[in-house]
Design a protein around this motif. Sequence first.
Motif, mmCIF file in Angstrom:
data_model
loop_
_atom_site.group_PDB
_atom_site.id
_atom_site.type_symbol
_atom_site.label_atom_id
_atom_site.label_comp_id
_atom_site.label_asym_id
_atom_site.label_seq_id
_atom_site.Cartn_x
_atom_site.Cartn_y
_atom_site.Cartn_z
ATOM 1 N N ILE A 7 16.090 -36.558 21.005
ATOM 2 C CA ILE A 7 17.151 -37.220 21.763
ATOM 3 C C ILE A 7 16.539 -38.275 22.673
ATOM 4 C CG2 ILE A 7 19.094 -36.881 23.332
ATOM 5 C CD1 ILE A 7 19.079 -33.910 22.438
ATOM 6 N N ASP A 8 16.941 -39.505 22.482
ATOM 7 C CA ASP A 8 16.440 -40.637 23.274
ATOM 8 C C ASP A 8 17.553 -41.095 24.215
ATOM 9 O OD1 ASP A 8 15.078 -42.816 24.263
ATOM 10 O OD2 ASP A 8 15.492 -44.090 22.526
ATOM 11 N N VAL A 9 17.335 -40.953 25.515
ATOM 12 C CA VAL A 9 18.328 -41.338 26.515
ATOM 13 C C VAL A 9 17.953 -42.703 27.077
ATOM 14 C CG1 VAL A 9 19.455 -40.705 28.674
ATOM 15 C CG2 VAL A 9 18.715 -38.915 27.090
ATOM 16 N N ALA A 10 18.806 -43.701 26.852
ATOM 17 C CA ALA A 10 18.603 -45.043 27.396
ATOM 18 C C ALA A 10 19.633 -45.291 28.498
ATOM 19 C CB ALA A 10 18.729 -46.079 26.283
ATOM 20 N N GLU A 11 19.591 -46.484 29.056
ATOM 21 C CA GLU A 11 20.470 -46.796 30.187
ATOM 22 C C GLU A 11 21.942 -46.765 29.805
ATOM 23 O OE1 GLU A 11 21.128 -50.377 33.488
ATOM 24 O OE2 GLU A 11 19.365 -50.376 32.177
ATOM 25 N N THR A 12 22.262 -47.222 28.596
ATOM 26 C CA THR A 12 23.666 -47.339 28.212
ATOM 27 C C THR A 12 24.112 -46.351 27.141
ATOM 28 O OG1 THR A 12 23.105 -49.026 26.551
ATOM 29 C CG2 THR A 12 23.691 -49.795 28.773
ATOM 30 N N GLU A 13 23.169 -45.641 26.501
ATOM 31 C CA GLU A 13 23.562 -44.775 25.396
ATOM 32 C C GLU A 13 22.553 -43.655 25.173
ATOM 33 O OE1 GLU A 13 23.769 -47.348 22.007
ATOM 34 O OE2 GLU A 13 21.597 -47.494 21.801
ATOM 35 N N VAL A 14 23.005 -42.654 24.436
ATOM 36 C CA VAL A 14 22.134 -41.561 24.005
ATOM 37 C C VAL A 14 22.037 -41.641 22.478
ATOM 38 C CG1 VAL A 14 21.811 -39.066 23.883
ATOM 39 C CG2 VAL A 14 22.834 -40.086 25.929
ATOM 40 N N THR A 15 20.814 -41.646 21.955
ATOM 41 C CA THR A 15 20.590 -41.705 20.519
ATOM 42 C C THR A 15 19.996 -40.380 20.067
ATOM 43 O OG1 THR A 15 20.119 -44.070 20.742
ATOM 44 C CG2 THR A 15 19.565 -43.031 18.650
ATOM 45 N N GLU A 26 19.899 -37.386 9.910
ATOM 46 C CA GLU A 26 21.126 -37.757 10.614
ATOM 47 C C GLU A 26 20.768 -38.582 11.835
ATOM 48 O OE1 GLU A 26 24.181 -34.949 11.567
ATOM 49 O OE2 GLU A 26 24.016 -33.907 9.648
ATOM 50 N N PHE A 27 21.664 -39.518 12.190
ATOM 51 C CA PHE A 27 21.415 -40.440 13.290
ATOM 52 C C PHE A 27 22.738 -40.698 13.999
ATOM 53 C CE2 PHE A 27 20.847 -44.737 15.048
ATOM 54 C CZ PHE A 27 19.608 -44.620 15.657
ATOM 55 N N HIS A 28 22.779 -40.426 15.301
ATOM 56 C CA HIS A 28 24.022 -40.575 16.055
ATOM 57 C C HIS A 28 23.762 -41.371 17.327
ATOM 58 C CE1 HIS A 28 25.945 -37.367 13.626
ATOM 59 N NE2 HIS A 28 24.742 -36.826 13.656
ATOM 60 N N ARG A 29 24.731 -42.199 17.696
ATOM 61 C CA ARG A 29 24.662 -42.937 18.954
ATOM 62 C C ARG A 29 25.926 -42.676 19.756
ATOM 63 N NH1 ARG A 29 21.943 -48.914 17.858
ATOM 64 N NH2 ARG A 29 19.808 -48.249 18.265
ATOM 65 N N GLU A 30 25.743 -42.400 21.048
ATOM 66 C CA GLU A 30 26.880 -42.124 21.915
ATOM 67 C C GLU A 30 26.743 -42.962 23.182
ATOM 68 O OE1 GLU A 30 29.145 -38.283 23.900
ATOM 69 O OE2 GLU A 30 27.024 -38.150 23.437
ATOM 70 N N LYS A 31 27.696 -43.862 23.422
ATOM 71 C CA LYS A 31 27.697 -44.673 24.637
ATOM 72 C C LYS A 31 28.019 -43.795 25.842
ATOM 73 C CE LYS A 31 27.146 -48.723 22.559
ATOM 74 N NZ LYS A 31 25.951 -49.573 22.764
ATOM 75 N N HIS A 32 27.334 -44.074 26.971
ATOM 76 C CA HIS A 32 27.585 -43.288 28.177
ATOM 77 C C HIS A 32 29.025 -43.431 28.649
ATOM 78 C CE1 HIS A 32 23.554 -41.948 28.586
ATOM 79 N NE2 HIS A 32 23.033 -43.133 28.857
ATOM 80 N N GLN A 34 31.633 -43.957 26.826
ATOM 81 C CA GLN A 34 32.628 -43.606 25.812
ATOM 82 C C GLN A 34 33.432 -42.380 26.253
ATOM 83 O OE1 GLN A 34 30.976 -42.938 21.971
ATOM 84 N NE2 GLN A 34 32.935 -42.597 20.981
ATOM 85 N N ASN A 35 34.752 -42.503 26.252
ATOM 86 C CA ASN A 35 35.598 -41.373 26.667
ATOM 87 C C ASN A 35 36.682 -41.112 25.620
ATOM 88 O OD1 ASN A 35 37.125 -43.621 27.008
ATOM 89 N ND2 ASN A 35 37.648 -43.273 29.158
ATOM 90 N N PHE A 36 36.338 -41.391 24.383
ATOM 91 C CA PHE A 36 37.328 -41.308 23.312
ATOM 92 C C PHE A 36 36.630 -40.767 22.082
ATOM 93 C CE2 PHE A 36 40.435 -43.066 20.272
ATOM 94 C CZ PHE A 36 41.600 -42.748 20.942
ATOM 95 N N ALA A 37 36.825 -39.485 21.784
ATOM 96 C CA ALA A 37 36.034 -38.870 20.719
ATOM 97 C C ALA A 37 36.871 -37.898 19.910
ATOM 98 C CB ALA A 37 34.822 -38.156 21.306
ATOM 99 N N VAL A 38 36.435 -37.671 18.684
ATOM 100 C CA VAL A 38 37.085 -36.699 17.799
ATOM 101 C C VAL A 38 37.103 -35.334 18.480
ATOM 102 C CG1 VAL A 38 36.863 -35.479 15.612
ATOM 103 C CG2 VAL A 38 36.458 -37.944 15.711
ATOM 104 N N GLY A 39 38.273 -34.688 18.458
ATOM 105 C CA GLY A 39 38.424 -33.374 19.062
ATOM 106 C C GLY A 39 39.084 -33.389 20.420
ATOM 107 N N ASP A 40 39.143 -34.554 21.079
ATOM 108 C CA ASP A 40 39.787 -34.643 22.395
ATOM 109 C C ASP A 40 41.294 -34.441 22.280
ATOM 110 O OD1 ASP A 40 37.347 -35.152 23.483
ATOM 111 O OD2 ASP A 40 37.688 -37.288 23.855
#
Length: 516
Positions: A7-15, A26-32, A34-40
């Motif tokens: 898990i790589d944590v950068a200023e604007t996102e988590v990879t 598998e490769f995933h990117r999540e913006k810090h 971001q407040n809109f995701a599957v399951g919400d």
Amino acid sequence: MNNELVIDVAETEVTIALVKDKRLVEFHREKHAQNFAVGDFYWANIKRIMPGLNAAFVDVGHDKDAFLHYLDLGPQYKSLSEFCKQVIAGKLQPAGLPHFTMLPDIDKAGKVSDVVASNQKILVQIAKEPISTKGARITSEISIPGRFIVLVPFSNKVNVSQKIKSAEERKRLKEILVSIKPKNYGIIIRTVAETKNIQELQADLDDVVSKWVNCFENIKGATAPAKVFGELDRTSAIIRDLVNDTFHNIHVNDEKLYKELKAYLVEKYPEKASILRLYKSSEPIFEHFGIEKQIMGSFGKIVGIKGGGYLVIEHTEAMHVIDVNSGHRTKNANSQNTNAIEINMEAAKEVARQLRLRDMGGIIVIDFVDMKGAESKKQLFDFLHQEMSDDRARHTILPPSKFGLIQITRQRVRPEVNLITAEKCPTCQGTGEIKASILLEDEIENNLRYLIEEQNERKISISLHPFLAAYFGKGIYSKQVKWLLKYKMWVNLQHVMSYSFMEYHFFNGANDEIKI
């Protein structure tokens, strides 16, 4: 099998990178932000009814209205709607679903305008994130995933994952859940529940029921549109869905996230809390674990496969197309059909990996190398099925068509991962593009191996730019020395100043150029 999560944590996102036996799968990117995701879950407002589509557009607070088809309302929509009204009016407590009187199912062939109306408030769950120009896809057939089970309110069915093969174990799990679940709650038993005892299943059931209750506590004071229940962030959700006995390490380079994940693992997976490691080196975490190079080699239009072949991957709005090429690297001792089978088997492995890696969804068409005989095609079809068995996204694979094409449909719930790996050319200063320079070393060595082991060349020299020659030839244990030890041949390096930075050519003992 050795699985690791990096898990790589950068200023604007988590990879997040999932590595299986040192290979990125598998490769995933999540913006810090971001407040809109599957399951919400959203307490939303119906904007307009579309009778021609038998659907409605719903305001969930996003730029684009979400799409709700009649079939996505779920058979128990009337019960859900009535339960929401009673909780908001104070006639029923949020935890009162076991005491709620269920209403009849809606008509499967009904019309959306008969069930909902404009400006009506509705509880929905995100089924697909916004993709391209389309808004989110939503559903009112609510489900809440836990570690061992999935909770389905307004149902009384208990189903067991088809991946649990033992009839005795399926029966045991079903009997346990039937005996402990509250009324009006359905259960889907996940594959990871196999061999779990009643205490573990009860704890997981209590956890997901409490999430359902908290959702309705939030609805009571909410003004639509509003998020009333948030699914786990992508990192925690991946840990929840993936972590099992095959995981050896989880590496993270941020102390804050490390502490959050540590607390989560101690609570949910105490037996796996010790595998979490905080990465502190100054070297980038993806560089350290060899992931950066794999990313550069895996996300371009052309992707190499073992044995010298390659895939050409094209994307359109409607589908993805993958062409398998042998690269004219076939073993002379084998027949043409045997060579085709070998190339296709390696291609099938890489296709299965690419679908997970890029999260490609929708329709995928693969053009494999032509093979003769129904037996060969069946062998390839079965092998592709096996390679995709670890893919968590729902998918269907069709047998080869009469044109030799294999078609796959794969669940698409979020935008495809699409990284640009081409670099600005140091020679033309950006008027054109070259492939990632990080892959050049592997490319040269692959070509060298092919010439020595398969073409039986007895003497080889490489002409290249002086910078590259210095890189391959300098040092006591240089690449040149490694090649000598590996291939039992000394490879001469010739400096040519007129070459572009990444240009190289192979020559044989007669100083004739070897065309690759």
